[in-house]
Write an enzyme that holds these catalytic residues in place. Structure first.
Site, PDB file in Angstrom:
ATOM      1  N   LYS A 190      76.695   9.002  72.791  1.00  0.00           N
ATOM      2  CA  LYS A 190      78.030   9.138  72.874  1.00  0.00           C
ATOM      3  C   LYS A 190      78.891   8.289  72.165  1.00  0.00           C
ATOM      4  CE  LYS A 190      81.464  11.364  75.385  1.00  0.00           C
ATOM      5  NZ  LYS A 190      81.543  12.593  75.739  1.00  0.00           N
ATOM      6  N   VAL A 216      89.249  25.917  80.236  1.00  0.00           N
ATOM      7  CA  VAL A 216      87.970  26.248  81.095  1.00  0.00           C
ATOM      8  C   VAL A 216      88.304  27.492  82.161  1.00  0.00           C
ATOM      9  CG1 VAL A 216      86.096  25.776  82.467  1.00  0.00           C
ATOM     10  CG2 VAL A 216      86.740  24.148  80.684  1.00  0.00           C
ATOM     11  N   GLY A 217      89.260  27.027  82.957  1.00  0.00           N
ATOM     12  CA  GLY A 217      89.739  28.017  84.067  1.00  0.00           C
ATOM     13  C   GLY A 217      90.090  29.432  83.658  1.00  0.00           C
ATOM     14  N   GLY A 272      93.501  25.706  82.601  1.00  0.00           N
ATOM     15  CA  GLY A 272      93.313  25.321  81.005  1.00  0.00           C
ATOM     16  C   GLY A 272      92.531  26.007  80.471  1.00  0.00           C
ATOM     17  N   GLY A 309      92.901  24.774  88.152  1.00  0.00           N
ATOM     18  CA  GLY A 309      92.953  24.309  87.007  1.00  0.00           C
ATOM     19  C   GLY A 309      93.027  25.555  85.844  1.00  0.00           C
TER      20      GLY A 309
HETATM   21  P1  NAD Z   1      92.605  21.497  79.906  1.00  0.00           P
HETATM   22  O1  NAD Z   1      93.266  20.417  79.942  1.00  0.00           O
HETATM   23  O2  NAD Z   1      92.639  22.581  79.069  1.00  0.00           O
HETATM   24  O3  NAD Z   1      93.051  22.211  81.317  1.00  0.00           O
HETATM   25  C1  NAD Z   1      93.088  21.529  82.828  1.00  0.00           C
HETATM   26  C2  NAD Z   1      93.899  22.347  83.664  1.00  0.00           C
HETATM   27  O4  NAD Z   1      94.096  21.650  84.952  1.00  0.00           O
HETATM   28  C3  NAD Z   1      95.533  22.378  83.086  1.00  0.00           C
HETATM   29  O5  NAD Z   1      95.822  23.483  83.680  1.00  0.00           O
HETATM   30  C4  NAD Z   1      96.162  21.340  84.495  1.00  0.00           C
HETATM   31  O6  NAD Z   1      97.617  21.742  84.509  1.00  0.00           O
HETATM   32  C5  NAD Z   1      95.105  21.486  85.379  1.00  0.00           C
HETATM   33  N1  NAD Z   1      94.959  20.358  86.666  1.00  0.00           N
HETATM   34  C6  NAD Z   1      95.306  19.012  86.154  1.00  0.00           C
HETATM   35  N2  NAD Z   1      95.248  18.559  87.301  1.00  0.00           N
HETATM   36  C7  NAD Z   1      95.004  19.362  88.187  1.00  0.00           C
HETATM   37  C8  NAD Z   1      95.139  19.390  89.690  1.00  0.00           C
HETATM   38  N3  NAD Z   1      94.935  18.101  90.289  1.00  0.00           N
HETATM   39  N4  NAD Z   1      95.006  20.408  90.210  1.00  0.00           N
HETATM   40  C9  NAD Z   1      94.868  21.697  89.768  1.00  0.00           C
HETATM   41  N5  NAD Z   1      94.934  21.737  88.365  1.00  0.00           N
HETATM   42  C10 NAD Z   1      94.969  20.600  87.752  1.00  0.00           C
HETATM   43  O7  NAD Z   1      91.201  20.913  80.208  1.00  0.00           O
HETATM   44  P2  NAD Z   1      89.770  21.989  80.004  1.00  0.00           P
HETATM   45  O8  NAD Z   1      89.340  21.569  78.795  1.00  0.00           O
HETATM   46  O9  NAD Z   1      89.888  23.290  80.616  1.00  0.00           O
HETATM   47  O10 NAD Z   1      88.730  21.090  81.007  1.00  0.00           O
HETATM   48  C11 NAD Z   1      88.837  21.174  82.459  1.00  0.00           C
HETATM   49  C12 NAD Z   1      87.550  20.481  83.075  1.00  0.00           C
HETATM   50  O11 NAD Z   1      86.417  20.956  82.447  1.00  0.00           O
HETATM   51  C13 NAD Z   1      87.610  18.923  82.632  1.00  0.00           C
HETATM   52  O12 NAD Z   1      86.876  18.172  83.949  1.00  0.00           O
HETATM   53  C14 NAD Z   1      86.630  18.866  81.453  1.00  0.00           C
HETATM   54  O13 NAD Z   1      85.924  17.698  81.405  1.00  0.00           O
HETATM   55  C15 NAD Z   1      85.635  19.823  82.014  1.00  0.00           C
HETATM   56  N6  NAD Z   1      84.754  20.545  80.896  1.00  0.00           N
HETATM   57  C16 NAD Z   1      85.414  21.080  79.646  1.00  0.00           C
HETATM   58  C17 NAD Z   1      84.826  21.633  78.901  1.00  0.00           C
HETATM   59  C18 NAD Z   1      85.269  22.453  77.735  1.00  0.00           C
HETATM   60  O14 NAD Z   1      84.770  23.102  76.742  1.00  0.00           O
HETATM   61  N7  NAD Z   1      86.668  22.279  77.407  1.00  0.00           N
HETATM   62  C19 NAD Z   1      83.292  21.658  78.835  1.00  0.00           C
HETATM   63  C20 NAD Z   1      82.856  21.113  79.696  1.00  0.00           C
HETATM   64  C21 NAD Z   1      83.592  20.597  80.802  1.00  0.00           C
END
Ligand code: NAD
Length: 369
Positions: free
Chosen positions: A78, A182-183, A180, A178
């Site tokens: 990292k 991932v969700g 975003g 969430g």
């Molecule tokens: P993102 O920013 O695209 O989406 C995050 C979502 O969560 C947004 O819709 C935001 O409004 C919402 N959010 C923020 N705080 C919140 C809360 N307290 N309650 C409910 N919703 C809330 O991020 P992402 O890329 O989807 O990543 C989400 C998580 O997954 C992070 O913890 C990230 O580290 C982890 N992650 C992501 C990936 C990837 O491929 N993007 C891979 C492994 C892990």
């Protein structure tokens, strides 16, 4: 004191900690190459004003275990760059290019995007040193957030875990915290196999409908920058009420530590598939385990992104990435849940043991690990 410089040293690493300073650009950065036994390390470049050696080491170690758990031929590393990621674009490009040149000879480290860096940053790194992952499509990259690599892998994990409980995705109720990258993609891939999204939340609030929410409609709404709570669908709830919605699959995909000892009993689900990193405290995971709620740990379930990056690095296609994600996440979920049952330990303990075993076996096959 020498001891302080080696304060992180344990049975796995870190192999190398490099402090980087480049006076003409004021670049300050740290690279931690934790363990190279499985192969050259892959890990993100994080840009933030308040990063530290400690944070960088912990993230590098997490990558060692995540990459080993995913069964990739890559170790963990990292890097962090001190700076505000919203600095003027020309300044940011200059800093990233200077960083790339500074790590040119660190061939054991392959940089990827992380908080504060994106595909364009990886393109600059590639341009300087010919080594990075998470590239734009134009340079042979597989845009993992756009295609939903992590959400896709969450579905593979959910399918295996539900199958082990004698149930399946068709008709299963899903709640996603969430919405975003991932969700949203997890909801989309699960819905494609007949699951019903009955609740979802974003940073501004939650919505629920026991009859099912339309995932595509919500995705379109989110693409306009609106909140889920602006939708006319379902019932609007407080953001954290998403914890109380009854379902078969509950997916945290937002923030760390959202499920703790003080709210874990509110969950009404059979299965949790961890999309976010460390969304559940260790104490809450132990409580879930005792109650018989299966929780697939983050670094098993959400490895789709890094698997996709490894396929990209190997010159593979998007279709190959989906296939490898599915294959690896299924196999890993299965062995982690089996080990958890056989040894009466939590799935996280089983996953950590599996990852450490893999790293140790790889270390034994090397002259120097
Ligand atoms: P993102 O920013 O695209 O989406 C995050 C979502 O969560 C947004 O819709 C935001 O409004 C919402 N959010 C923020 N705080 C919140 C809360 N307290 N309650 C409910 N919703 C809330 O991020 P992402 O890329 O989807 O990543 C989400 C998580 O997954 C992070 O913890 C990230 O580290 C982890 N992650 C992501 C990936 C990837 O491929 N993007 C891979 C492994 C892990």
């Amino acid at each position: 004191m020498a001891e302080d410089l080696f304060r992180y040293a344990d049975d796995l690493g870190p192999a190398k900690i490099v402090h980087i300073y480049e006076p003409s650009t004021a670049l300050k950065a740290i690279l931690v190459v934790d363990n190279l036994a499985c192969g050259p390390s892959i890990g993100g470049v994080r840009m933030a004003p308040d990063v530290s050696v400690e944070e960088c080491f912990r993230l590098a170690r997490a990558m060692t275990l995540k990459n080993a758990a995913a069964g990739l031929a890559h170790g963990g590393g990292k890097s962090v760059i001190f700076g505000d990621p919203r600095m003027p674009p020309a300044e940011k490009e200059n800093l990233i290019r200077a960083f790339a040149c500074a790590i040119r000879d660190e061939s054991g480290y392959i940089p990827g995007p992380d908080m504060g860096t994106d595909e364009a940053c990886m393109a600059w790194v590639q341009d300087e040193i010919g080594r990075s992952v998470g590239l734009p499509r134009e340079l042979g990259g597989i845009p993992l957030d756009e295609i939903g690599a992590t959400g896709f892998g969450l579905r593979s994990a959910a399918e295996v875990a539900l199958g082990a409980a004698g149930s399946d995705i068709d008709g299963a109720r899903v709640v996603v915290q969430g919405f975003g990258s991932v969700g949203l993609h997890a909801a989309r891939f699960l819905a494609a196999k007949g699951a019903l999204l009955v609740g979802a939340s974003d940073s501004r609030g939650a919505i629920a409908d026991p009859a099912g929410l339309d995932v595509e409609e919500l995705a379109e709404l989110k693409a306009t920058g609106a909140s889920l709570t602006d939708s006319a669908a379902g019932q609007t709830l407080d953001r954290d009420a998403v914890v109380d919605i009854e379902c078969e699959i509950w997916i945290p995909a937002a923030r760390p530590d959202v499920i703790r000892a003080d709210n874990v009993d509110r969950l009404r689900t059979k299965l949790i598939v961890q999309g976010a990193n460390i969304p559940i405290t260790e104490e809450a995971e132990a409580i879930l385990h005792r109650k018989g709620v299966v929780s697939v740990p983050d670094f098993i379930a959400n490895a789709g992104g890094v698997i996709c990056a490894a396929v990209e690095y190997g010159g593979g296609t998007q279709a190959a990435a989906f296939q490898v994600i599915d294959e690896k996440i299924r196999a890993n979920t299965e062995s982690v849940l089996r080990r958890s049952r056989d040894e009466a330990i939590t799935p996280r303990q089983a996953a950590l043991a599996m990852a450490r075993d893999r790293v140790r076996r790889a270390m034994e096959l090397r002259r120097w690990s």
